[in-house]
Scaffold this active site. Structure first.
Site, PDB file in Angstrom:
ATOM      1  N   TYR A  69      -9.947   5.431 -11.982  1.00  8.78           N
ATOM      2  CA  TYR A  69      -9.523   5.989 -10.587  1.00  8.78           C
ATOM      3  C   TYR A  69      -9.153   7.639 -10.826  1.00  8.78           C
ATOM      4  O   TYR A  69      -8.694   7.976  -9.983  1.00  8.78           O
ATOM      5  CB  TYR A  69      -8.244   5.517 -10.083  1.00  8.78           C
ATOM      6  CG  TYR A  69      -8.265   3.871 -10.233  1.00  8.78           C
ATOM      7  CD1 TYR A  69      -9.126   3.255  -9.370  1.00  8.78           C
ATOM      8  CD2 TYR A  69      -7.506   3.141 -11.060  1.00  8.78           C
ATOM      9  CE1 TYR A  69      -9.130   1.853  -9.417  1.00  8.78           C
ATOM     10  CE2 TYR A  69      -7.391   1.881 -11.078  1.00  8.78           C
ATOM     11  CZ  TYR A  69      -8.378   1.207 -10.127  1.00  8.78           C
ATOM     12  OH  TYR A  69      -7.998  -0.184 -10.127  1.00  8.78           O
ATOM     13  N   GLU A 123       3.736  -6.738   1.542  1.00  7.66           N
ATOM     14  CA  GLU A 123       3.372  -7.407   0.212  1.00  7.66           C
ATOM     15  C   GLU A 123       3.195  -5.758  -0.589  1.00  7.66           C
ATOM     16  O   GLU A 123       2.215  -5.715  -1.203  1.00  7.66           O
ATOM     17  CB  GLU A 123       1.848  -7.772   0.249  1.00  7.66           C
ATOM     18  CG  GLU A 123       1.561  -9.017   1.251  1.00  7.66           C
ATOM     19  CD  GLU A 123       0.053  -9.248   1.512  1.00  7.66           C
ATOM     20  OE1 GLU A 123      -0.772  -8.479   1.025  1.00  7.66           O
ATOM     21  OE2 GLU A 123       0.002 -10.294   2.050  1.00  7.66           O
ATOM     22  N   PRO A 124       4.416  -5.287  -0.873  1.00  2.00           N
ATOM     23  CA  PRO A 124       4.357  -4.188  -1.982  1.00  2.00           C
ATOM     24  C   PRO A 124       4.125  -4.607  -3.011  1.00  2.00           C
ATOM     25  O   PRO A 124       4.797  -5.600  -3.883  1.00  2.00           O
ATOM     26  CB  PRO A 124       5.595  -3.565  -1.433  1.00  2.00           C
ATOM     27  CG  PRO A 124       6.635  -4.528  -1.007  1.00  2.00           C
ATOM     28  CD  PRO A 124       5.935  -5.498  -0.405  1.00  2.00           C
ATOM     29  N   GLY A 180       0.777  -1.314  -0.119  1.00  4.78           N
ATOM     30  CA  GLY A 180      -0.072   0.128   0.024  1.00  4.78           C
ATOM     31  C   GLY A 180       0.646   1.464  -0.004  1.00  4.78           C
ATOM     32  O   GLY A 180       0.228   2.283   0.197  1.00  4.78           O
ATOM     33  N   ARG A 209      -6.162   3.313 -15.884  1.00 10.18           N
ATOM     34  CA  ARG A 209      -6.282   3.917 -14.620  1.00 10.18           C
ATOM     35  C   ARG A 209      -6.878   5.323 -14.648  1.00 10.18           C
ATOM     36  O   ARG A 209      -7.435   5.790 -13.516  1.00 10.18           O
ATOM     37  CB  ARG A 209      -4.664   3.860 -13.740  1.00 10.18           C
ATOM     38  CG  ARG A 209      -4.085   2.603 -13.579  1.00 10.18           C
ATOM     39  CD  ARG A 209      -2.840   2.590 -12.570  1.00 10.18           C
ATOM     40  NE  ARG A 209      -3.338   3.109 -11.449  1.00 10.18           N
ATOM     41  CZ  ARG A 209      -3.043   4.145 -10.967  1.00 10.18           C
ATOM     42  NH1 ARG A 209      -2.397   5.178 -11.723  1.00 10.18           N
ATOM     43  NH2 ARG A 209      -3.301   4.534  -9.782  1.00 10.18           N
ATOM     44  N   TYR A 251      -0.313  -1.671 -12.352  1.00  7.73           N
ATOM     45  CA  TYR A 251      -1.606  -1.829 -12.695  1.00  7.73           C
ATOM     46  C   TYR A 251      -1.852  -1.220 -13.934  1.00  7.73           C
ATOM     47  O   TYR A 251      -2.944  -0.552 -14.276  1.00  7.73           O
ATOM     48  CB  TYR A 251      -2.625  -1.158 -11.577  1.00  7.73           C
ATOM     49  CG  TYR A 251      -2.115  -1.936  -9.986  1.00  7.73           C
ATOM     50  CD1 TYR A 251      -2.668  -3.014  -9.824  1.00  7.73           C
ATOM     51  CD2 TYR A 251      -1.582  -0.844  -9.132  1.00  7.73           C
ATOM     52  CE1 TYR A 251      -2.273  -3.476  -8.649  1.00  7.73           C
ATOM     53  CE2 TYR A 251      -1.147  -1.481  -7.984  1.00  7.73           C
ATOM     54  CZ  TYR A 251      -1.689  -3.075  -7.731  1.00  7.73           C
ATOM     55  OH  TYR A 251      -1.519  -3.200  -6.426  1.00  7.73           O
ATOM     56  N   CYS A 273     -13.939   4.353 -28.503  1.00  8.30           N
ATOM     57  CA  CYS A 273     -15.075   4.983 -28.977  1.00  8.30           C
ATOM     58  C   CYS A 273     -15.918   5.052 -27.482  1.00  8.30           C
ATOM     59  O   CYS A 273     -17.102   4.901 -27.445  1.00  8.30           O
ATOM     60  CB  CYS A 273     -16.103   4.219 -29.914  1.00  8.30           C
ATOM     61  SG  CYS A 273     -14.991   3.929 -31.523  1.00  8.30           S
ATOM     62  N   GLU A 274     -15.360   5.939 -26.829  1.00  7.00           N
ATOM     63  CA  GLU A 274     -16.109   6.385 -25.468  1.00  7.00           C
ATOM     64  C   GLU A 274     -15.337   7.584 -24.738  1.00  7.00           C
ATOM     65  O   GLU A 274     -14.063   7.723 -24.851  1.00  7.00           O
ATOM     66  CB  GLU A 274     -16.477   5.142 -24.463  1.00  7.00           C
ATOM     67  CG  GLU A 274     -15.233   4.411 -23.989  1.00  7.00           C
ATOM     68  CD  GLU A 274     -15.911   3.757 -23.078  1.00  7.00           C
ATOM     69  OE1 GLU A 274     -16.217   4.068 -21.796  1.00  7.00           O
ATOM     70  OE2 GLU A 274     -16.066   2.484 -23.112  1.00  7.00           O
TER      71      GLU A 274
END
Ligand code: LLP
Length: 421
Positions: free
Chosen positions: A318, A275-276, A239, A314, A375, A346-347
């Site tokens: 987000y 757990e990075p 995190g 992303r 990610y 197309c959006e």
């Protein structure tokens, strides 16, 4: 710090000109730097020095076998959340006793796979999961090492879609119920309770939520030991955030995080796992793209790239910011201009940045999205039938394609037409 720097007016990945990679592989393409990956891994390793520890890379952030192998060679374990990730870790040569199995919905098949192939521990997220693991392990005549993931009800102060430590989130067992669940675990066959797990969210830019969560875990460790459990391992999750915008104040460093770990749980004599994901690979990857057109709209100009939301989701998902830089270094004092940076999908959601002030760029120029290693490729899709974006790994003056772009035939021939059609 990363190894993507301008040299003599051109962006390099370590000692390789980014433009050479684009010419050889085409665009869009992800480019990773080995030196940056290794550097970030070692920063965590040094931050936890003096404590018995294992860094289990959260491979959901970027799971290419070449990345896994690079980190495994440094001594990393892996945090996996699916059979596919487990098998990737194995394929990269990671032994089962360095693989932590996380995730809120492990299936019986996944539990069996990990018990057969070896697993360091399951991080258990519910009573039904605990019972399932017990039944499967007992039926196999084996014992499953487990921690319980506790939900400490801490606000991680990050984007709502990636906060996991509040009581309303689906993750973990409410910390208030933990003693009962540990008692249940101790009573079940095939279960070996080894520790406690916590993970409160991703892209945390403040250490205070970690401090609150880890202090609660320290109190719980003492309470559980008093109840007779042999708590010998603490998995503190991942995190820690990364700097996405150059020039902004950077988030705390792994060394600050290590000091916090030492301060909050160091006295307990437990083996520490972390757990990075993002911090190891985020700034070790670029997404390189070519400008297709510069289009003048009503009161704004659009930079239309050959990368799209299917390659890097992303920003759409987000509202994430990625710095976008030209591969040819702009002249000092070059005039800047605001663009809406968009892809061809197309959006309207296929927008990477609105009114981003950029140096002059023209059709045919290459640009690079920074901080795209985590990610990025793993969340890519073939939406709009755009072949899955390829990946390249650089090491010094060498580079290799570590995932090739599928051909159109390969993409289309994965479908089958039923015989009645
Ligand atoms: N451990 C667990 C149990 C996790 O769920 C995660 C991330 C990590 C470790 C690694 O967290 P990191 O160190 O990478 O922050 N797709 C989102 C991020 C999702 C994070 C999910 N869990 C994004 O692009 O921002």
């Amino acid at each position: 710090m990363d190894h993507f720097l301008y040299r003599d007016g051109a962006l390099f990945a370590e000692d390789v000109p980014v433009a050479d990679i684009a010419a050889a592989v085409g665009t869009p393409v992800y480019v990773y730097s080995t030196a940056t990956l290794v550097r970030h891994f070692r920063l965590f390793d040094e931050a936890l020095a003096g404590m018995d520890h294992l860094i289990c890379y959260a491979m959901k952030a970027a799971s290419n076998l070449a990345i896994l192998k690079t980190l495994a060679r440094e001594g990393a374990g892996m945090d996996v959340v699916s059979a596919g990730e487990y098998l990737r870790a194995k394929a990269a040569g990671v032994p089962g006793d360095r693989i932590v199995f996380s995730g809120v919905g492990k299936t019986p098949a996944e539990i069996r796979l990990a018990l057969e192939g070896g697993v360091r521990q399951f991080n258990v997220e519910s009573e039904p999961e605990l019972e399932a693991i017990s039944a499967i392990a007992a039926s196999m005549g084996t014992t499953a090492p487990i921690t319980i993931r506790v939900n400490p009800d801490v606000d991680a102060k990050t984007h709502a879609k990636i906060a996991t430590g509040k009581s309303e989130n689906k993750f973990g067992i409410p910390i208030a119920r933990a003693r009962d669940v540990y008692a249940l675990a101790a009573s079940l066959p095939g279960i070996d309770v080894v520790g406690i797990d916590v993970h409160i969210g991703s892209q945390l830019t403040d250490l205070a939520p970690f401090e609150t969560a880890y202090s609660k875990v320290a109190d719980l460790t003492e309470a559980l030991r008093a109840d007779g459990h042999d708590i010998r391992r603490l998995d503190l999750g991942g995190g820690l955030g990364i700097p996405y915008t150059r020039g902004n104040e950077p988030p705390p460093l792994p060394s600050d995080y290590g000091d916090l770990v030492r301060r909050t749980v160091g006295h307990l004599g437990c083996e520490i796992e972390i757990e990075p994901g993002r911090l190891i690979v985020g700034n070790a990857g670029l997404l390189v793209s070519e400008v297709i057109y510069v289009k003048s709209g009503e009161g704004r100009d659009f930079l239309i790239l050959d990368a799209a939301m299917n390659d890097l989701i992303r920003p759409a998902m987000y509202e994430a910011h990625h710095d976008i830089v030209p591969v040819i270094e702009p002249a000092p004092g070059a005039e800047q201009h605001p663009f809406d940076v968009v892809g061809p999908v197309c959006e309207t959601g296929d927008t990477f940045a609105r009114q981003r002030v950029m140096p002059p760029v023209a059709a045919g120029d290459l640009v690079a999205f920074r901080s795209a290693g985590a990610y990025g490729a793993v969340m890519a899709s073939e939406y709009n039938s755009r072949p899955l974006v390829p990946e390249v790994l650089v090491d010094g003056d060498k580079f290799a394609v570590i995932r090739a772009r599928p051909t159109f035939d390969e993409m289309i021939n994965r479908d089958t037409i039923p015989e009645w059609l």
